[in-house]
Design a protein around this motif. Structure first.
Motif, short mmCIF file in Angstrom:
data_model
loop_
_atom_site.label_atom_id
_atom_site.label_comp_id
_atom_site.label_asym_id
_atom_site.label_seq_id
_atom_site.Cartn_x
_atom_site.Cartn_y
_atom_site.Cartn_z
N LEU A 69 13.44 -6.69 -17.89
CA LEU A 69 12.93 -5.54 -17.38
C LEU A 69 13.71 -4.55 -16.75
CD1 LEU A 69 10.14 -3.85 -18.02
CD2 LEU A 69 9.66 -4.71 -15.82
N ALA A 70 14.30 -5.23 -15.59
CA ALA A 70 15.16 -4.18 -15.00
C ALA A 70 16.57 -3.99 -15.31
CB ALA A 70 15.59 -5.11 -13.42
N ASN A 71 17.01 -4.69 -16.19
CA ASN A 71 18.27 -4.58 -16.59
C ASN A 71 18.31 -3.38 -18.03
OD1 ASN A 71 20.07 -5.78 -14.99
ND2 ASN A 71 19.88 -7.59 -16.10
N ASP A 72 17.21 -3.40 -18.88
CA ASP A 72 17.25 -2.80 -19.97
C ASP A 72 16.54 -1.58 -19.66
OD1 ASP A 72 18.56 -4.50 -21.35
OD2 ASP A 72 16.68 -5.61 -22.35
N PHE A 73 15.34 -1.32 -18.80
CA PHE A 73 14.52 -0.36 -18.86
C PHE A 73 14.72 0.49 -17.23
CE2 PHE A 73 12.37 -3.20 -21.64
CZ PHE A 73 12.51 -2.35 -22.94
N ILE A 74 14.58 -0.19 -16.31
CA ILE A 74 14.79 0.40 -15.20
C ILE A 74 16.12 0.91 -14.66
CG2 ILE A 74 14.43 0.17 -12.79
CD1 ILE A 74 12.19 -2.01 -13.35
N TYR A 75 17.34 0.15 -14.67
CA TYR A 75 18.56 0.38 -14.51
C TYR A 75 19.37 0.52 -15.66
CZ TYR A 75 17.05 -0.75 -9.69
OH TYR A 75 16.10 -1.15 -8.67
N LYS A 76 19.47 1.53 -16.32
CA LYS A 76 20.30 1.91 -17.52
C LYS A 76 21.52 1.97 -17.24
CE LYS A 76 17.44 2.49 -21.31
NZ LYS A 76 17.51 2.25 -22.64
N ALA A 77 22.39 0.89 -17.55
CA ALA A 77 23.70 1.03 -17.30
C ALA A 77 24.54 1.50 -18.36
CB ALA A 77 24.41 -0.42 -16.93
N ALA A 78 25.31 2.42 -17.95
CA ALA A 78 26.10 3.26 -19.36
C ALA A 78 27.21 2.11 -19.77
CB ALA A 78 26.77 4.39 -18.76
N LYS A 79 27.38 2.07 -21.03
CA LYS A 79 28.52 1.35 -21.44
C LYS A 79 29.81 1.92 -21.63
CE LYS A 79 25.51 -2.06 -24.10
NZ LYS A 79 25.51 -3.03 -24.89
N PRO A 80 30.68 1.37 -20.93
CA PRO A 80 31.96 1.87 -21.24
C PRO A 80 32.71 2.08 -22.52
CG PRO A 80 32.29 -0.18 -20.28
CD PRO A 80 30.83 0.02 -20.47
N ALA A 81 33.41 3.13 -22.94
CA ALA A 81 34.08 3.36 -24.23
C ALA A 81 34.76 2.17 -24.49
CB ALA A 81 34.72 4.50 -24.20
N LYS A 82 35.74 1.61 -23.47
CA LYS A 82 36.83 0.60 -23.62
C LYS A 82 36.28 -0.25 -22.59
CE LYS A 82 41.48 -0.24 -23.08
NZ LYS A 82 42.87 0.39 -22.79
N PRO A 83 36.05 -1.54 -22.93
CA PRO A 83 35.54 -2.44 -21.74
C PRO A 83 36.67 -3.05 -21.22
CG PRO A 83 35.63 -3.70 -24.16
CD PRO A 83 35.97 -2.10 -24.36
N GLY A 84 36.23 -3.62 -19.89
CA GLY A 84 37.30 -3.98 -19.01
C GLY A 84 37.77 -2.94 -17.88
N PHE A 85 38.63 -3.35 -16.96
CA PHE A 85 39.06 -2.34 -16.00
C PHE A 85 40.53 -2.21 -16.20
CE2 PHE A 85 35.68 -4.85 -14.33
CZ PHE A 85 34.89 -3.93 -13.72
N GLU A 86 40.75 -0.81 -16.14
CA GLU A 86 42.44 -0.37 -16.03
C GLU A 86 42.96 -0.46 -14.57
OE1 GLU A 86 45.03 3.48 -17.20
OE2 GLU A 86 43.25 3.13 -18.23
N VAL A 87 44.00 -1.33 -14.37
CA VAL A 87 44.51 -1.44 -13.18
C VAL A 87 45.93 -0.59 -13.07
CG1 VAL A 87 45.70 -3.29 -11.66
CG2 VAL A 87 43.61 -3.72 -13.04
N ALA A 88 45.72 0.29 -12.32
CA ALA A 88 46.92 1.14 -11.97
C ALA A 88 48.04 0.46 -11.07
CB ALA A 88 46.82 2.35 -11.14
#
Length: 180
Positions: free
Chosen positions: A26-45
């Motif tokens: 309930l919390a993950n799907d309805f209360i706190y909607k996290a935006a899905k990134p276009a490209k999964p993962g992190f970019e490390v500079a």
């Protein structure tokens, strides 16, 4: 503890688990909607570290004839010991991890028959191994031929490179005259 008491404890544990899972969904799907990134993962500079041997150090500071004037082929044979783990310089000798270097001076890049060269070295196959090209390559193989699979770090000393080139020039059917 009888069966009825055991069932009450098991049901309590089950309800706590189902309640926790339900609250999480309930919390993950309805209360706190996290935006899905276009490209999964992190970019490390990452800032590229300066190379140990700068490209300018590969070329001799003075003309190759001047560098080769003090070359000693006998010392070059001793310098070649660093190369013997991968290379052979005997006439008709086998290729090792690296190609046979007999007659390498003025031979085309990727010119040893039967050796599987890297794509980078094959790309330079129309260029001959001149004293200047060998001198730069021995200083830093990866700088001289980017993409080469040769893992050797290079020879820093100009004198040792000149000595090695003088010795390699003699390892041919017709020894190559040093530049003067």
């Amino acid at each position: 503890m009888d069966g009825f008491e055991f069932n009450k404890v098991a049901m309590a544990v089950l309800l706590v688990g189902v309640g926790t899972l339900g609250t999480s969904i309930l919390a993950n799907d309805f209360i706190y909607k996290a935006a899905k990134p276009a490209k999964p993962g992190f970019e490390v500079a990452v800032q590229e570290a300066p190379s140990a041997a700068p490209a300018a150090a590969a070329a001799p500071a003075k003309p190759i004839a001047e560098v080769m004037a003090s070359a000693n082929a006998a010392n070059g044979q001793a310098v070649f010991r660093q190369c013997q783990a991968c290379h052979n310089a005997a006439k008709g000798g086998p290729n090792g991890a690296g190609p046979n270097l007999y007659g390498v001076v003025n031979r085309p890049h990727a010119g040893s028959p039967g050796f599987n060269y890297s794509a980078a070295m094959k790309g330079k196959s129309s260029d001959p191994w001149t004293f200047e090209a060998l001198f730069a390559f021995l200083a830093s193989p990866r700088t001289a031929v980017p993409g080469t699979t040769m893992s050797f770090a290079g020879i820093r000393s100009e004198q040792q490179r000149a000595d090695l080139l003088a010795w390699l020039a003699q390892q041919a059917d017709t020894p190559v005259e040093l530049p003067r």
